[in-house]
Design a protein around this motif. Structure first.
Motif, PDB file in Angstrom:
ATOM      1  N   MET A   1       0.906  -1.217   0.052  1.00 56.20           N
ATOM      2  CA  MET A   1       0.059   0.071   0.051  1.00 56.20           C
ATOM      3  C   MET A   1       0.859   1.299  -0.010  1.00 56.20           C
ATOM      4  O   MET A   1       1.793   1.371   0.834  1.00 56.20           O
ATOM      5  N   ALA A   2       0.500   2.097  -0.884  1.00 50.50           N
ATOM      6  CA  ALA A   2       0.956   3.470  -0.945  1.00 50.50           C
ATOM      7  C   ALA A   2       1.018   4.385   0.558  1.00 50.50           C
ATOM      8  O   ALA A   2       0.254   4.184   0.879  1.00 50.50           O
ATOM      9  N   LEU A   3       1.935   5.026   0.467  1.00 50.67           N
ATOM     10  CA  LEU A   3       2.051   5.821   1.817  1.00 50.67           C
ATOM     11  C   LEU A   3       0.948   6.845   1.688  1.00 50.67           C
ATOM     12  O   LEU A   3       0.276   7.068   2.935  1.00 50.67           O
ATOM     13  N   TRP A   4       0.597   7.474   0.496  1.00 50.22           N
ATOM     14  CA  TRP A   4      -0.386   8.465   0.571  1.00 50.22           C
ATOM     15  C   TRP A   4      -2.131   7.638   0.739  1.00 50.22           C
ATOM     16  O   TRP A   4      -2.915   8.341   1.005  1.00 50.22           O
ATOM     17  N   GLN A   5      -2.160   6.353   0.751  1.00 48.88           N
ATOM     18  CA  GLN A   5      -3.345   5.863   1.092  1.00 48.88           C
ATOM     19  C   GLN A   5      -3.402   5.371   2.472  1.00 48.88           C
ATOM     20  O   GLN A   5      -4.631   5.239   2.845  1.00 48.88           O
ATOM     21  N   GLU A   6      -2.567   5.679   3.417  1.00 47.88           N
ATOM     22  CA  GLU A   6      -2.642   5.425   4.796  1.00 47.88           C
ATOM     23  C   GLU A   6      -3.225   6.680   5.614  1.00 47.88           C
ATOM     24  O   GLU A   6      -2.869   7.826   5.267  1.00 47.88           O
ATOM     25  N   TRP A   7      -4.198   6.361   6.468  1.00 44.34           N
ATOM     26  CA  TRP A   7      -4.868   7.322   7.122  1.00 44.34           C
ATOM     27  C   TRP A   7      -3.919   8.003   8.113  1.00 44.34           C
ATOM     28  O   TRP A   7      -4.224   9.418   8.331  1.00 44.34           O
ATOM     29  N   TRP A   8      -2.981   7.410   8.750  1.00 43.36           N
ATOM     30  CA  TRP A   8      -2.135   8.090   9.650  1.00 43.36           C
ATOM     31  C   TRP A   8      -1.445   9.336   8.969  1.00 43.36           C
ATOM     32  O   TRP A   8      -0.923  10.051   9.562  1.00 43.36           O
ATOM     33  N   VAL A   9      -0.987   9.127   7.937  1.00 44.82           N
ATOM     34  CA  VAL A   9      -0.020   9.805   7.191  1.00 44.82           C
ATOM     35  C   VAL A   9      -0.825  11.321   7.035  1.00 44.82           C
ATOM     36  O   VAL A   9      -0.237  12.257   7.172  1.00 44.82           O
ATOM     37  N   TRP A  10      -2.118  11.203   6.695  1.00 46.62           N
ATOM     38  CA  TRP A  10      -3.041  12.299   6.329  1.00 46.62           C
ATOM     39  C   TRP A  10      -3.340  12.836   7.591  1.00 46.62           C
ATOM     40  O   TRP A  10      -3.352  14.138   7.970  1.00 46.62           O
ATOM     41  N   MET A  11      -3.494  12.440   8.852  1.00 48.18           N
ATOM     42  CA  MET A  11      -3.493  12.805  10.175  1.00 48.18           C
ATOM     43  C   MET A  11      -2.191  13.586  10.843  1.00 48.18           C
ATOM     44  O   MET A  11      -2.391  14.625  11.330  1.00 48.18           O
ATOM     45  N   LEU A  12      -1.270  12.922  10.514  1.00 52.55           N
ATOM     46  CA  LEU A  12       0.084  13.422  10.672  1.00 52.55           C
ATOM     47  C   LEU A  12       0.230  14.684   9.888  1.00 52.55           C
ATOM     48  O   LEU A  12       0.826  15.979  10.388  1.00 52.55           O
ATOM     49  N   ALA A  13      -0.112  14.869   8.656  1.00 53.66           N
ATOM     50  CA  ALA A  13       0.151  15.806   7.794  1.00 53.66           C
ATOM     51  C   ALA A  13      -0.848  17.241   8.417  1.00 53.66           C
ATOM     52  O   ALA A  13      -0.420  18.322   8.542  1.00 53.66           O
ATOM     53  N   GLY A  14      -1.983  16.797   8.802  1.00 55.47           N
ATOM     54  CA  GLY A  14      -2.761  17.884   9.245  1.00 55.47           C
ATOM     55  C   GLY A  14      -2.491  18.356  10.798  1.00 55.47           C
ATOM     56  O   GLY A  14      -2.633  19.524  10.907  1.00 55.47           O
ATOM     57  N   ALA A  15      -1.794  17.479  11.474  1.00 54.45           N
ATOM     58  CA  ALA A  15      -1.134  17.857  12.955  1.00 54.45           C
ATOM     59  C   ALA A  15       0.078  18.900  12.439  1.00 54.45           C
ATOM     60  O   ALA A  15       0.275  19.971  13.214  1.00 54.45           O
ATOM     61  N   VAL A  16       0.800  18.601  11.719  1.00 50.90           N
ATOM     62  CA  VAL A  16       2.039  19.342  11.293  1.00 50.90           C
ATOM     63  C   VAL A  16       1.401  20.709  10.712  1.00 50.90           C
ATOM     64  O   VAL A  16       1.978  21.803  11.190  1.00 50.90           O
ATOM     65  N   LEU A  17       0.581  20.764   9.897  1.00 54.07           N
ATOM     66  CA  LEU A  17       0.184  21.967   9.242  1.00 54.07           C
ATOM     67  C   LEU A  17      -0.826  22.827  10.440  1.00 54.07           C
ATOM     68  O   LEU A  17      -0.521  24.123  10.362  1.00 54.07           O
ATOM     69  N   ALA A  18      -1.379  22.197  11.339  1.00 52.60           N
ATOM     70  CA  ALA A  18      -1.940  22.905  12.434  1.00 52.60           C
ATOM     71  C   ALA A  18      -1.026  23.701  13.171  1.00 52.60           C
ATOM     72  O   ALA A  18      -0.994  24.753  13.805  1.00 52.60           O
ATOM     73  N   ILE A  19       0.076  22.776  13.662  1.00 55.20           N
ATOM     74  CA  ILE A  19       1.307  23.296  14.321  1.00 55.20           C
ATOM     75  C   ILE A  19       1.960  24.427  13.684  1.00 55.20           C
ATOM     76  O   ILE A  19       2.248  25.670  14.349  1.00 55.20           O
ATOM     77  N   MET A  20       2.198  24.367  12.345  1.00 57.66           N
ATOM     78  CA  MET A  20       2.746  25.563  11.381  1.00 57.66           C
ATOM     79  C   MET A  20       1.817  26.811  11.578  1.00 57.66           C
ATOM     80  O   MET A  20       2.307  27.692  11.604  1.00 57.66           O
ATOM     81  N   GLU A  21       0.357  26.421  11.588  1.00 57.84           N
ATOM     82  CA  GLU A  21      -0.246  27.663  11.741  1.00 57.84           C
ATOM     83  C   GLU A  21      -0.241  28.339  13.048  1.00 57.84           C
ATOM     84  O   GLU A  21      -0.568  29.596  12.891  1.00 57.84           O
ATOM     85  N   VAL A  22       0.079  27.891  13.987  1.00 55.80           N
ATOM     86  CA  VAL A  22       0.214  28.472  15.622  1.00 55.80           C
ATOM     87  C   VAL A  22       1.580  29.404  15.129  1.00 55.80           C
ATOM     88  O   VAL A  22       1.650  30.338  15.645  1.00 55.80           O
ATOM     89  N   LEU A  23       2.516  28.734  14.442  1.00 54.93           N
ATOM     90  CA  LEU A  23       3.805  29.594  14.131  1.00 54.93           C
ATOM     91  C   LEU A  23       3.759  30.523  13.151  1.00 54.93           C
ATOM     92  O   LEU A  23       4.467  31.552  13.378  1.00 54.93           O
ATOM     93  N   ILE A  24       2.954  30.342  12.193  1.00 55.67           N
ATOM     94  CA  ILE A  24       2.753  31.302  11.150  1.00 55.67           C
ATOM     95  C   ILE A  24       1.206  31.557  10.906  1.00 55.67           C
ATOM     96  O   ILE A  24       0.489  31.073  10.285  1.00 55.67           O
ATOM     97  N   PRO A  25       0.760  32.735  11.753  1.00 55.36           N
ATOM     98  CA  PRO A  25      -0.504  32.972  11.830  1.00 55.36           C
ATOM     99  C   PRO A  25      -1.238  33.485  10.515  1.00 55.36           C
ATOM    100  O   PRO A  25      -0.412  34.204   9.644  1.00 55.36           O
ATOM    101  N   GLY A  26      -2.567  33.230  10.354  1.00 55.62           N
ATOM    102  CA  GLY A  26      -3.078  33.815   9.175  1.00 55.62           C
ATOM    103  C   GLY A  26      -4.116  33.162   8.569  1.00 55.62           C
ATOM    104  O   GLY A  26      -4.782  33.459   7.808  1.00 55.62           O
ATOM    105  N   PHE A  27      -4.443  31.962   9.259  1.00 53.08           N
ATOM    106  CA  PHE A  27      -5.725  31.029   8.658  1.00 53.08           C
ATOM    107  C   PHE A  27      -5.485  30.714   7.442  1.00 53.08           C
ATOM    108  O   PHE A  27      -6.416  30.415   6.807  1.00 53.08           O
ATOM    109  N   ILE A  28      -4.356  30.440   7.045  1.00 54.59           N
ATOM    110  CA  ILE A  28      -4.028  29.946   5.723  1.00 54.59           C
ATOM    111  C   ILE A  28      -3.985  28.360   5.697  1.00 54.59           C
ATOM    112  O   ILE A  28      -4.414  27.568   5.169  1.00 54.59           O
ATOM    113  N   LEU A  29      -2.813  28.050   6.714  1.00 57.49           N
ATOM    114  CA  LEU A  29      -2.675  26.552   6.650  1.00 57.49           C
ATOM    115  C   LEU A  29      -3.673  25.737   7.498  1.00 57.49           C
ATOM    116  O   LEU A  29      -3.723  24.482   7.383  1.00 57.49           O
TER     117      LEU A  29
END
Length: 91
Positions: A1-29
């Protein structure tokens, strides 16, 4: 199974983007974080198949809708003017 088909990869990406939003505010990420989280949830529930195009399309659609909703909720209101109290060059 490819990595982009794994649910946890998407959840991890969402968490990383949410943390980046805290560091770079603007409601874009945050819109992308919501899109990645919901995409991961849909993969986990088995709603989305394994097609890369379908997964990417759902991610893009949910991200745009989330971004537009956030912009409407917390963005600059119609007629609102941003007032600068001090200049960056003021000491």
């Amino acid at each position: 199974m490819a990595l982009w088909q794994e649910w946890w990869v998407w959840m991890l990406a969402g968490a990383v983007l949410a943390i980046m939003e805290v560091l770079i505010p603007g409601f874009i990420l945050l819109g992308f974080a919501i899109g990645a989280g919901l995409t991961g949830g849909l993969i986990w529930l088995g709603v989305l198949g394994s097609s890369f195009g379908t997964i990417l399309l759902v991610f893009a659609f949910v991200s745009i809708i989330a971004w537009l909703a956030l912009r409407r909720l917390v963005g600059v209101r119609h007629g609102q003017v941003k007032v600068w109290d001090r200049d960056i060059n003021d000491g």
